[in-house]
Design a protein around this motif. Sequence first.
Motif, mmCIF file in Angstrom:
data_model
loop_
_atom_site.group_PDB
_atom_site.id
_atom_site.type_symbol
_atom_site.label_atom_id
_atom_site.label_comp_id
_atom_site.label_asym_id
_atom_site.label_seq_id
_atom_site.Cartn_x
_atom_site.Cartn_y
_atom_site.Cartn_z
ATOM 1 N N HIS A 15 -40.687 12.662 42.888
ATOM 2 C CA HIS A 15 -40.329 12.785 44.304
ATOM 3 C C HIS A 15 -38.882 13.274 44.440
ATOM 4 C CE1 HIS A 15 -39.945 11.558 48.562
ATOM 5 N NE2 HIS A 15 -38.746 11.099 48.225
ATOM 6 N N TRP A 16 -37.978 12.662 43.708
ATOM 7 C CA TRP A 16 -36.563 13.021 43.864
ATOM 8 C C TRP A 16 -36.244 14.372 43.247
ATOM 9 C CZ3 TRP A 16 -33.997 11.541 47.716
ATOM 10 C CH2 TRP A 16 -34.262 10.311 48.302
ATOM 11 N N LEU A 17 -36.965 14.767 42.194
ATOM 12 C CA LEU A 17 -36.752 16.122 41.639
ATOM 13 C C LEU A 17 -37.052 17.151 42.717
ATOM 14 C CD1 LEU A 17 -38.390 15.893 38.068
ATOM 15 C CD2 LEU A 17 -35.959 15.956 38.627
ATOM 16 N N GLU A 18 -38.189 16.953 43.412
ATOM 17 C CA GLU A 18 -38.565 17.913 44.470
ATOM 18 C C GLU A 18 -37.590 17.880 45.638
ATOM 19 O OE1 GLU A 18 -42.606 17.142 45.764
ATOM 20 O OE2 GLU A 18 -43.225 17.189 43.653
ATOM 21 N N GLN A 19 -37.285 16.656 46.089
ATOM 22 C CA GLN A 19 -36.392 16.520 47.253
ATOM 23 C C GLN A 19 -35.045 17.183 46.997
ATOM 24 O OE1 GLN A 19 -36.811 14.752 50.332
ATOM 25 N NE2 GLN A 19 -38.936 14.909 49.687
ATOM 26 N N ARG A 20 -34.484 16.954 45.852
ATOM 27 C CA ARG A 20 -33.136 17.447 45.572
ATOM 28 C C ARG A 20 -33.133 18.961 45.379
ATOM 29 N NH1 ARG A 20 -30.141 16.139 48.060
ATOM 30 N NH2 ARG A 20 -28.520 16.966 46.723
ATOM 31 N N PHE A 21 -34.139 19.498 44.714
ATOM 32 C CA PHE A 21 -34.211 20.952 44.541
ATOM 33 C C PHE A 21 -34.320 21.612 45.922
ATOM 34 C CE2 PHE A 21 -36.264 24.992 43.783
ATOM 35 C CZ PHE A 21 -35.638 25.454 42.638
ATOM 36 N N ASN A 22 -35.205 21.045 46.754
ATOM 37 C CA ASN A 22 -35.442 21.642 48.076
ATOM 38 C C ASN A 22 -34.237 21.535 49.004
ATOM 39 O OD1 ASN A 22 -37.964 22.442 47.358
ATOM 40 N ND2 ASN A 22 -38.975 20.615 48.172
ATOM 41 N N LEU A 46 -30.743 24.647 52.521
ATOM 42 C CA LEU A 46 -29.400 24.986 52.992
ATOM 43 C C LEU A 46 -28.987 26.391 52.559
ATOM 44 C CD1 LEU A 46 -27.620 21.549 52.640
ATOM 45 C CD2 LEU A 46 -28.070 22.784 54.752
ATOM 46 N N GLY A 47 -29.953 27.179 52.097
ATOM 47 C CA GLY A 47 -29.702 28.603 51.955
ATOM 48 C C GLY A 47 -29.544 29.153 50.553
ATOM 49 N N ILE A 48 -29.568 28.315 49.514
ATOM 50 C CA ILE A 48 -29.428 28.867 48.157
ATOM 51 C C ILE A 48 -30.738 29.574 47.773
ATOM 52 C CG2 ILE A 48 -29.068 28.296 45.717
ATOM 53 C CD1 ILE A 48 -26.620 27.275 46.773
ATOM 54 N N LYS A 49 -30.594 30.786 47.207
ATOM 55 C CA LYS A 49 -31.800 31.539 46.850
ATOM 56 C C LYS A 49 -32.512 30.865 45.678
ATOM 57 C CE LYS A 49 -29.239 35.572 47.989
ATOM 58 N NZ LYS A 49 -28.054 34.741 47.979
ATOM 59 N N LYS A 50 -33.837 30.778 45.798
ATOM 60 C CA LYS A 50 -34.619 30.085 44.766
ATOM 61 C C LYS A 50 -34.395 30.692 43.387
ATOM 62 C CE LYS A 50 -38.545 27.584 46.489
ATOM 63 N NZ LYS A 50 -39.881 27.660 46.959
ATOM 64 N N ASP A 51 -34.205 32.023 43.341
ATOM 65 C CA ASP A 51 -34.030 32.703 42.050
ATOM 66 C C ASP A 51 -32.769 32.250 41.336
ATOM 67 O OD1 ASP A 51 -36.236 34.088 42.556
ATOM 68 O OD2 ASP A 51 -35.258 36.013 43.019
ATOM 69 N N ASN A 52 -31.815 31.721 42.091
ATOM 70 C CA ASN A 52 -30.544 31.295 41.490
ATOM 71 C C ASN A 52 -30.503 29.807 41.188
ATOM 72 O OD1 ASN A 52 -29.553 33.861 41.623
ATOM 73 N ND2 ASN A 52 -28.500 33.570 43.574
ATOM 74 N N ASP A 80 -23.311 31.945 46.761
ATOM 75 C CA ASP A 80 -24.639 32.434 47.098
ATOM 76 C C ASP A 80 -24.680 33.104 48.468
ATOM 77 O OD1 ASP A 80 -27.096 32.086 45.396
ATOM 78 O OD2 ASP A 80 -27.941 31.780 47.396
ATOM 79 N N SER A 81 -23.727 32.737 49.327
ATOM 80 C CA SER A 81 -23.746 33.294 50.696
ATOM 81 C C SER A 81 -22.964 34.603 50.795
ATOM 82 C CB SER A 81 -23.155 32.277 51.677
ATOM 83 O OG SER A 81 -21.781 32.091 51.417
ATOM 84 N N TYR A 82 -22.268 34.964 49.710
ATOM 85 C CA TYR A 82 -21.380 36.132 49.772
ATOM 86 C C TYR A 82 -22.166 37.458 49.756
ATOM 87 C CZ TYR A 82 -17.472 39.229 48.546
ATOM 88 O OH TYR A 82 -16.528 40.231 48.531
ATOM 89 N N HIS A 83 -21.860 38.331 50.705
ATOM 90 C CA HIS A 83 -22.494 39.662 50.745
ATOM 91 C C HIS A 83 -21.457 40.702 51.094
ATOM 92 C CE1 HIS A 83 -26.792 38.735 50.618
ATOM 93 N NE2 HIS A 83 -26.364 37.569 51.020
ATOM 94 N N LEU A 121 -20.027 35.966 54.717
ATOM 95 C CA LEU A 121 -20.587 34.757 54.106
ATOM 96 C C LEU A 121 -21.760 34.345 54.981
ATOM 97 C CD1 LEU A 121 -17.528 32.449 53.182
ATOM 98 C CD2 LEU A 121 -18.682 34.146 51.748
ATOM 99 N N ARG A 122 -22.977 34.497 54.430
ATOM 100 C CA ARG A 122 -24.150 34.123 55.220
ATOM 101 C C ARG A 122 -24.434 32.627 55.027
ATOM 102 N NH1 ARG A 122 -26.209 39.022 56.935
ATOM 103 N NH2 ARG A 122 -26.266 40.706 55.394
ATOM 104 N N LEU A 123 -23.448 31.801 55.379
ATOM 105 C CA LEU A 123 -23.604 30.349 55.227
ATOM 106 C C LEU A 123 -24.606 29.807 56.240
ATOM 107 C CD1 LEU A 123 -19.839 29.289 54.923
ATOM 108 C CD2 LEU A 123 -21.580 28.988 53.145
ATOM 109 N N HIS A 124 -25.379 28.819 55.837
ATOM 110 C CA HIS A 124 -26.265 28.123 56.773
ATOM 111 C C HIS A 124 -25.400 27.580 57.913
ATOM 112 C CE1 HIS A 124 -28.908 25.030 58.372
ATOM 113 N NE2 HIS A 124 -29.897 25.571 57.701
ATOM 114 N N PRO A 125 -25.882 27.682 59.183
ATOM 115 C CA PRO A 125 -25.063 27.207 60.308
ATOM 116 C C PRO A 125 -24.579 25.761 60.145
ATOM 117 C CG PRO A 125 -26.990 28.365 61.121
ATOM 118 C CD PRO A 125 -27.140 28.299 59.632
ATOM 119 N N ALA A 126 -25.390 24.920 59.498
ATOM 120 C CA ALA A 126 -24.966 23.525 59.320
ATOM 121 C C ALA A 126 -23.741 23.436 58.415
ATOM 122 C CB ALA A 126 -26.102 22.701 58.731
#
Length: 451
Positions: free
Chosen positions: A211-218, A223-229, A315-318, A330-335
């Motif tokens: 449960h916590w492996l999934e929760q923490r990865f997600n 919050l915007g980190i690309k899954k590939d990274n 990760d947000s830098y473009h 910086l495409r940071l999540h609004p939060a």
Amino acid sequence: MSSVDMETMVSLCKRRGFIFQSSEIYGGAGGCWDYGPLGVELKRNVKEAWWKAMVHDRDDVVGLDASILMNPQVWVASVHVQQFSDPLVDCKACKNRFRADNLKETKCPDCGGELTEPRMFNLMFKTFMGPVENDAAVVYLRPETAQGIFVNFQNVMSTSRRKLPLGIAQTGKSFRNEITTGNFIFRSREFEQMEMEYFVKPGTDDHWFQHWLEQRFNWYVKLGIKKDNLRLRPHAKEELAHYAKGCYDVEYLFPMGWSELEGIANRGSYDLEQHSKFSGKDLSVFEEETKERFVPYVIEPSAGVDRSVLAFLLDSYHEETVEKEKRVVLRLHPALAPIKVAVLPLSRNEKLVPLATEVHASIRGCFMTQYDDSQSIGRRYRRQDEVGTPCCVTVDFQSIEDKQVTIRDRDSLHQIRIPIETLRATLLAKLAGENFDVLPPGGSLVTGGKS
Ligand code: ATP
């Protein structure tokens, strides 16, 4: 990998007031960093997002804020006094010091000099409690926040009238006298952690570990980190502590390669057993329903605030070209964005100032805002893009006539024109994720060039 190298990020962070070297005017303090006006906002937002996900949004986790200085016996029970160390070698010629396990060569990598035999070096900072500086007064700056949770397990269980499973979460500073610091804020000597100990009945631990492996990865993905990274890397047998049933690292593909953001471990009952043994206090629990008494197992997701901040920044830098000009965004999540809304009067013309000030006053207090009236509007947009501000509100001469303002979206560069009376609600909706082109009553889409 993130599209930016570390040097560019370090320089952006310094130039825009995110992160400075500690005590810079004195030449710095090894492996310590200071968060500037924008950095402190970003860091607070990261911790708040974690606290919300871990404590406020759940029924089974409560918070704690334990002291940094603790009874030194805590660190004996946790074996940090005996084992929290790295093997070190010194160069006999230039006196530089290296971690033996990181060295490929048998000579000094700096000057080729002869190296000493490795000796163990404890990573805990020592100081003295009280006025007398003797062995009996030695205390340690905590090297992790987790032990403050274990020693309060009974206090929290009995006062919060909870049953298992129960998590206790805490954020705070930790200190490690790291031999080699580096990669910007990735490895420093003073840093912040976000740790949670989730106490469960033995036998249910495998379920909760998953449960916590999934929760923490997600959490990172939401919050915007690309899954590939991002990846979850299981620890090999030889990496595991003898008591641990399993451990995964959440790793991010930093410019220096895959590196740990967070460790998630199934620690069994080891920690509570150790503290029980050393304190003489019974830390078992009694389960009414089954009339069973047992020492809980614990699942520990342990994350670094500073490493998360760094990953979110990278990760947000473009970089892109807009109207033949380079745009850094910086495409940071609004939060997470340090400034949510910038209010930009078209100019400093005295006719515009009262309305622009009024517009600003009507939304400040609702979100972190910035009022900026210096230089051209184009340059001000670029400045806000570079620090990740999701929405810019422009007040122009027509606003005085039609009581409307323009909102510009950082990512799509779309602009909408809306009545000032709908501004606050519209911004709240956009920051909560509503499609930018959805219009409030009386609003319209602005067409024309991108800026
Ligand atoms: P590493 O192997 O990189 O030294 P660790 O496995 O010792 O890390 P933990 O003891 O599991 O780290 O600490 C939990 C988290 O605290 C790490 O995942 C990391 O995010 C953060 N952390 C640990 N040491 C440092 C440090 N020196 N600087 C910044 N963050 C750190």
